[in-house]
Write a protein that holds these residues in place. Structure first.
Motif, PDB file in Angstrom:
ATOM      1  N   UNK A  17       0.868  -1.183   0.000  1.00 36.36           N
ATOM      2  CA  UNK A  17       0.000   0.000   0.000  1.00 36.36           C
ATOM      3  C   UNK A  17       0.902   1.230   0.000  1.00 36.36           C
ATOM      4  N   UNK A  18       1.017   1.869  -1.153  1.00 37.14           N
ATOM      5  CA  UNK A  18       1.947   2.990  -1.298  1.00 37.14           C
ATOM      6  C   UNK A  18       1.607   4.131  -0.351  1.00 37.14           C
ATOM      7  N   UNK A  19       0.327   4.473  -0.242  1.00 41.60           N
ATOM      8  CA  UNK A  19      -0.071   5.589   0.628  1.00 41.60           C
ATOM      9  C   UNK A  19       0.282   5.293   2.082  1.00 41.60           C
ATOM     10  N   UNK A  20      -0.036   4.089   2.550  1.00 39.90           N
ATOM     11  CA  UNK A  20       0.276   3.710   3.931  1.00 39.90           C
ATOM     12  C   UNK A  20       1.788   3.704   4.151  1.00 39.90           C
ATOM     13  N   UNK A  21       2.528   3.289   3.122  1.00 42.84           N
ATOM     14  CA  UNK A  21       3.988   3.272   3.226  1.00 42.84           C
ATOM     15  C   UNK A  21       4.542   4.682   3.391  1.00 42.84           C
ATOM     16  N   UNK A  22       4.031   5.614   2.592  1.00 45.55           N
ATOM     17  CA  UNK A  22       4.495   6.994   2.681  1.00 45.55           C
ATOM     18  C   UNK A  22       4.112   7.633   4.014  1.00 45.55           C
ATOM     19  N   UNK A  23       2.948   7.256   4.549  1.00 44.03           N
ATOM     20  CA  UNK A  23       2.549   7.743   5.871  1.00 44.03           C
ATOM     21  C   UNK A  23       3.557   7.287   6.920  1.00 44.03           C
ATOM     22  N   UNK A  24       3.954   6.015   6.860  1.00 41.97           N
ATOM     23  CA  UNK A  24       4.913   5.493   7.838  1.00 41.97           C
ATOM     24  C   UNK A  24       6.275   6.165   7.700  1.00 41.97           C
ATOM     25  N   UNK A  25       6.677   6.440   6.425  1.00 42.57           N
ATOM     26  CA  UNK A  25       7.955   7.129   6.190  1.00 42.57           C
ATOM     27  C   UNK A  25       7.891   8.551   6.742  1.00 42.57           C
ATOM     28  N   UNK A  26       6.756   9.223   6.554  1.00 45.22           N
ATOM     29  CA  UNK A  26       6.578  10.586   7.050  1.00 45.22           C
ATOM     30  C   UNK A  26       6.655  10.624   8.577  1.00 45.22           C
ATOM     31  N   UNK A  46       1.742   5.320  -9.941  1.00 41.78           N
ATOM     32  CA  UNK A  46       1.010   5.462  -8.685  1.00 41.78           C
ATOM     33  C   UNK A  46       1.524   6.652  -7.884  1.00 41.78           C
ATOM     34  N   UNK A  47       2.835   6.848  -7.913  1.00 40.89           N
ATOM     35  CA  UNK A  47       3.429   7.957  -7.177  1.00 40.89           C
ATOM     36  C   UNK A  47       2.995   9.297  -7.768  1.00 40.89           C
ATOM     37  N   UNK A  48       2.815   9.331  -9.082  1.00 43.97           N
ATOM     38  CA  UNK A  48       2.382  10.566  -9.742  1.00 43.97           C
ATOM     39  C   UNK A  48       0.977  10.980  -9.313  1.00 43.97           C
TER      40      UNK A  48
END
Length: 308
Positions: A17-26, A46-48
């Motif tokens: 889950x890209x969005x969840x991954x970016x949330x965790x990175x943030x 997806x990132x775009x």
């Protein structure tokens, strides 16, 4: 440093889950104070579609080499070669082909590296025939992009210089099948097995010649693709070939599974290929569907037997 965000998506597929991954990175980055997290990825559709400002992510795109960069790169690449002046001149001539440039007149590092490898190998073998690109090739189905034509030119060159007595469409088809089934790194014995099926007593000789291809990095027992994007590229060709020939196999199912989603590089490439061939696509799908259902059902039966 998280190098290859796109590869995580390919490996984990629907579990990623890209969005969840970016949330965790943030959240992680927010607790690191002065430290920073660096993410790298190839083109990622997806990132775009995500607003990176929501995660305080700054996006940078790497540019290709300008003509001034070519000379600097050549001077460093060939600095210890006694024929560096001649090699540099040949490289400049090859890179000056307009087909290699993007809209800003830049050349991708992949094109530059392949050109240098080809020139270096030809120089060692004292070969005088120039490495050339076809404007359009029809040996096997592709989108006839610059990348397509460079890869085709490399295979065509290897068949000629190694004396591989196989047509280019058969050779590329074999490579795409092995990569679709095994990924970007595979055992030499796996490739040898596929060659045994087609060429019997000639298989070992052909194997040794194929392994010299500059698109491969070889160790004692394994073959790895030299450039990361080639795995999805060859998988794209395999999927197109599967559709056109209406020959769906377990390997085809694996290729589609690894393509991950409708936004994957593979599916994007396949969609581009069939954009101008929609009537043909309808016919191909009509003949492909019964075979696809058979393979899916066979796969389910195998999974049930494993569970038992």
């Amino acid at each position: 440093i998280i190098d290859g965000l796109d590869e995580l998506a390919s490996v984990l597929q629907e579990r990623f889950d890209l969005h969840a991954f970016l949330v965790s990175i943030y959240e992680l980055s927010s607790g690191l104070y002065s430290s920073q997290v660096l993410l790298t990825t190839r083109d990622n559709i997806q990132l775009d579609e995500i607003d990176l400002d929501d995660f305080n992510i700054q996006k940078y795109e790497l540019l290709g080499f300008s003509d001034a960069d070519w000379t600097k790169y050549a001077s460093k690449r060939f600095r210890n070669n006694p024929n560096k002046t001649l090699l540099t001149k040949k490289l400049m001539k090859l890179l000056s082909q307009s087909e290699l440039h993007d809209s800003d007149g830049r050349v991708l590092p992949f094109f530059l590296d392949v050109a240098c490898v080809v020139l270096e190998e030809d120089e060692v073998r004292n070969e005088t025939e120039n490495f050339s690109l076809d404007v359009k090739q029809n040996d096997y189905p592709t989108n006839n992009s610059v990348t397509d034509n460079i890869i085709h030119a490399v295979f065509r060159r290897e068949i000629r210089r190694q004396g591989i007595n196989i047509s280019i469409d058969v050779l590329v088809g074999l490579i795409t099948e092995v990569i679709s089934e095994n990924g970007d790194t595979f055992n030499k014995s796996t490739l040898k097995h596929h060659l045994d099926l087609y060429f019997d007593t000639r298989s070992n000789e052909i194997l040794q010649k194929i392994l010299l291809n500059p698109l491969f990095n070889c160790t004692e027992n394994h073959v790895a693709l030299k450039y990361g994007f080639l795995s999805s590229y060859f998988r794209s060709l395999y999927i197109i070939n599967t559709i056109i020939k209406s020959q769906f196999t377990i390997e085809s199912l694996n290729a589609l599974a690894k393509a991950n989603s409708n936004d994957s590089l593979e599916i994007d490439y396949v969609k581009k290929f069939f954009q101008s061939r929609l009537s043909d696509l309808d016919s191909h799908i009509f003949h492909l569907m019964p075979r696809l259902l058979d393979v899916v059902n066979q796969s389910k039966d195998l999974d049930l037997k494993k569970c038992e």
